[in-house]
Design an enzyme around this catalytic site. Structure first.
Site, PDB file in Angstrom:
ATOM      1  CG  HIS A   1      33.630  32.596  39.537  1.00  0.00           C
ATOM      2  ND1 HIS A   1      33.068  32.725  40.793  1.00  0.00           N
ATOM      3  CD2 HIS A   1      34.566  33.571  39.436  1.00  0.00           C
ATOM      4  CE1 HIS A   1      33.647  33.741  41.425  1.00  0.00           C
ATOM      5  NE2 HIS A   1      34.553  34.265  40.613  1.00  0.00           N
TER       6      HIS A   1
ATOM      7  CG  HIS B   1      49.192  33.492  45.887  1.00  0.00           C
ATOM      8  ND1 HIS B   1      47.903  33.624  46.350  1.00  0.00           N
ATOM      9  CD2 HIS B   1      49.664  34.739  45.714  1.00  0.00           C
ATOM     10  CE1 HIS B   1      47.625  34.916  46.458  1.00  0.00           C
ATOM     11  NE2 HIS B   1      48.672  35.608  46.077  1.00  0.00           N
TER      12      HIS B   1
ATOM     13  CG  ASP C   1      31.304  31.177  45.665  1.00  0.00           C
ATOM     14  OD1 ASP C   1      30.758  31.716  46.645  1.00  0.00           O
ATOM     15  OD2 ASP C   1      32.051  31.794  44.899  1.00  0.00           O
TER      16      ASP C   1
ATOM     17  CB  CYS D   1      46.983  30.178  49.966  1.00  0.00           C
ATOM     18  SG  CYS D   1      47.699  30.785  48.415  1.00  0.00           S
TER      19      CYS D   1
ATOM     20  CG  HIS E   1      44.733  32.196  44.907  1.00  0.00           C
ATOM     21  ND1 HIS E   1      45.703  31.688  45.746  1.00  0.00           N
ATOM     22  CD2 HIS E   1      44.589  31.294  43.909  1.00  0.00           C
ATOM     23  CE1 HIS E   1      46.117  30.523  45.267  1.00  0.00           C
ATOM     24  NE2 HIS E   1      45.440  30.262  44.149  1.00  0.00           N
TER      25      HIS E   1
ATOM     26  CG  HIS F   1      38.840  32.911  42.023  1.00  0.00           C
ATOM     27  ND1 HIS F   1      39.542  34.033  42.422  1.00  0.00           N
ATOM     28  CD2 HIS F   1      37.533  33.264  42.045  1.00  0.00           C
ATOM     29  CE1 HIS F   1      38.693  35.017  42.683  1.00  0.00           C
ATOM     30  NE2 HIS F   1      37.473  34.578  42.450  1.00  0.00           N
TER      31      HIS F   1
END
Length: 114
Positions: free
Chosen positions: A102, A47, A31, A8, A98, A100
């Site tokens: 990849h 979130h 990343d 966030c 959170h 995500h």
């Protein structure tokens, strides 16, 4: 947004990152510990810790995350292939809570993963 969440804070630009995509719903950045030549994290601005907390109302943003991954893969010319991964929970290797996605590319991947 969650004031204590690393991602966030990155999405709010309180912590610097190498942004590769952003709009009102989704934010993507490189990343800092890449596992492939291309390793981008795509997050919803909303979130929630993981897929475990997602509801039917989150389907559109979860789908958009995948569409953004495909758009970035085309832009980055990952024509030989790429992988998208969502880890949900500590047992799956999730370290930032959170949601995500990849986006990994630029090398060959083995199967099965992990």
């Amino acid at each position: 947004m969650n004031a204590d969440c690393l991602f966030c804070k990155i999405a709010e630009k309180k912590i610097p990152s190498k942004v590769v995509y952003e709009d009102q719903e989704v934010f993507a950045f490189e990343d800092i510990g890449p596992q492939a030549p291309t390793h981008i994290l795509i997050i919803p601005r909303k979130h929630f810790a993981s897929l475990n907390e997602a509801t039917g109302g989150d389907a559109a943003v979860i789908g958009k995350m995948h569409l953004v991954a495909a758009e970035l893969a085309r832009k980055l010319k990952l024509i030989d292939g790429y992988r998208t991964v969502v880890n949900s929970g500590r047992g799956a290797g999730q370290t930032v809570f959170h949601l995500h996605l990849h986006l990994l590319g630029g090398r060959e991947f083995a199967w099965p993963p992990g």
